[in-house]
Design a protein around this motif. Structure first.
Motif, PDB file in Angstrom:
ATOM      1  N   HIS A 109       2.234  -1.519   9.823  1.00 51.03           N
ATOM      2  CA  HIS A 109       2.589  -1.357   8.411  1.00 51.03           C
ATOM      3  C   HIS A 109       3.858  -2.138   8.067  1.00 51.03           C
ATOM      4  O   HIS A 109       3.953  -2.757   7.003  1.00 51.03           O
ATOM      5  CB  HIS A 109       2.762   0.119   8.057  1.00 51.03           C
ATOM      6  CG  HIS A 109       1.479   0.880   7.983  1.00 51.03           C
ATOM      7  ND1 HIS A 109       0.411   0.473   7.213  1.00 51.03           N
ATOM      8  CD2 HIS A 109       1.072   2.030   8.584  1.00 51.03           C
ATOM      9  CE1 HIS A 109      -0.588   1.329   7.349  1.00 51.03           C
ATOM     10  NE2 HIS A 109      -0.212   2.288   8.178  1.00 51.03           N
ATOM     11  N   LYS A 119       4.025  -9.367   3.004  1.00 52.23           N
ATOM     12  CA  LYS A 119       3.803  -9.294   1.552  1.00 52.23           C
ATOM     13  C   LYS A 119       5.069  -9.537   0.749  1.00 52.23           C
ATOM     14  O   LYS A 119       4.997  -9.974  -0.407  1.00 52.23           O
ATOM     15  CB  LYS A 119       3.218  -7.928   1.192  1.00 52.23           C
ATOM     16  CG  LYS A 119       1.783  -7.745   1.639  1.00 52.23           C
ATOM     17  CD  LYS A 119       1.281  -6.354   1.346  1.00 52.23           C
ATOM     18  CE  LYS A 119      -0.138  -6.150   1.836  1.00 52.23           C
ATOM     19  NZ  LYS A 119      -0.610  -4.769   1.592  1.00 52.23           N
ATOM     20  N   ARG A 153       0.989   3.597   2.166  1.00 45.34           N
ATOM     21  CA  ARG A 153       1.528   3.823   3.509  1.00 45.34           C
ATOM     22  C   ARG A 153       2.649   2.843   3.824  1.00 45.34           C
ATOM     23  O   ARG A 153       3.655   3.196   4.429  1.00 45.34           O
ATOM     24  CB  ARG A 153       0.412   3.718   4.546  1.00 45.34           C
ATOM     25  CG  ARG A 153       0.826   4.133   5.925  1.00 45.34           C
ATOM     26  CD  ARG A 153       1.349   5.569   5.967  1.00 45.34           C
ATOM     27  NE  ARG A 153       0.309   6.485   6.332  1.00 45.34           N
ATOM     28  CZ  ARG A 153       0.492   7.784   6.528  1.00 45.34           C
ATOM     29  NH1 ARG A 153       1.694   8.316   6.376  1.00 45.34           N
ATOM     30  NH2 ARG A 153      -0.498   8.558   6.849  1.00 45.34           N
ATOM     31  N   GLU A 154       2.501   1.583   3.401  1.00 47.31           N
ATOM     32  CA  GLU A 154       3.571   0.596   3.606  1.00 47.31           C
ATOM     33  C   GLU A 154       4.834   1.016   2.865  1.00 47.31           C
ATOM     34  O   GLU A 154       5.944   0.873   3.388  1.00 47.31           O
ATOM     35  CB  GLU A 154       3.111  -0.788   3.147  1.00 47.31           C
ATOM     36  CG  GLU A 154       2.127  -1.446   4.097  1.00 47.31           C
ATOM     37  CD  GLU A 154       1.440  -2.667   3.507  1.00 47.31           C
ATOM     38  OE1 GLU A 154       0.786  -3.396   4.282  1.00 47.31           O
ATOM     39  OE2 GLU A 154       1.541  -2.894   2.270  1.00 47.31           O
ATOM     40  N   THR A 178       0.850  -1.188   0.000  1.00 47.34           N
ATOM     41  CA  THR A 178       0.000   0.000   0.000  1.00 47.34           C
ATOM     42  C   THR A 178       0.891   1.246   0.000  1.00 47.34           C
ATOM     43  O   THR A 178       2.100   1.153   0.260  1.00 47.34           O
ATOM     44  CB  THR A 178      -0.891   0.053   1.260  1.00 47.34           C
ATOM     45  OG1 THR A 178      -0.043   0.221   2.413  1.00 47.34           O
ATOM     46  CG2 THR A 178      -1.726  -1.206   1.405  1.00 47.34           C
TER      47      THR A 178
END
Length: 200
Positions: free
Chosen positions: A174, A181, A143-144, A141
């Motif tokens: 995060h 991921k 933010r990540e 994302t």
């Protein structure tokens, strides 16, 4: 008609070489050279630039952010980079770049890429295009990506939280999401994998 070109690269030698090579073409005129991303938009406006050649990693604003800034200005952007990573290609095109080539592109092909971009066409390095199709999309994302980018500096979770105006727990969440991921064991490895794939 002469195509007015800007070259943006933080390395003086590379910037000068690109400008000199393009300057040999009858229909191309390099009207501006800049060494930071922040200097691109003012130079584009001042010199009425048609096509901006953008490096990705520059001080201030990076080339992908600059491509987004130029979208809709009438100046088309062509990313010319050493970092031929599929994630960079996807992000640059999503931001509004009209083309993406690597710096070892032969001079004649680079000049032709400028012409094609100026004509409203998209130009993408074929090897990178194939890699991009097989590597899939960026799983992180926004933010990540932001938190991992801050982690690259070696900052602690508390320091990242202060810098990004988040709680320390949110930063840890995060980071944990990004680690999962990327299939890595810690935030340093996650940041390294994300950077290598051009996701940051």
């Amino acid at each position: 008609m002469t195509i007015r070109v800007l070259v943006a690269d933080d390395q003086d030698l590379v910037r000068g070489a690109l400008a000199a090579l393009l300057g040999l073409e009858r229909d191309l005129e390099v009207v501006a050279e800049v060494g930071t991303g922040d200097a691109v938009l003012p130079a584009v406006r001042e010199h009425r630039v048609d096509v901006a050649l953008l490096d990705i990693e520059m001080p201030g604003m990076d080339g992908i952010a600059v491509a987004g800034q130029l979208a809709g200005t009438g100046c088309r952007s062509l990313v010319v980079t050493t970092f031929g990573r599929p994630g960079y290609l996807r992000r640059a095109m999503d931001a509004g770049a009209s083309g993406f080539v690597v710096k070892d592109t032969p001079a004649g092909q680079l000049a032709e890429a400028v012409r094609r971009v100026h004509a409203g066409l998209r130009v993408v390095d074929p090897m990178l295009a194939a890699e991009s199709l097989t590597s899939g999309h960026n799983p992180l994302t926004a933010r990540e990506r932001e938190v991992l980018g801050a982690a690259l500096t070696g900052a602690s979770a508390a320091e990242i939280a202060t810098r990004l105006h988040l709680s320390e727990g949110t930063v840890r969440n995060h980071l944990s999401g990004a680690i999962g991921k990327t299939g890595t064991r810690n935030r340093a490895a996650a940041a390294s994998v994300a950077r290598e794939n051009g996701w940051l």
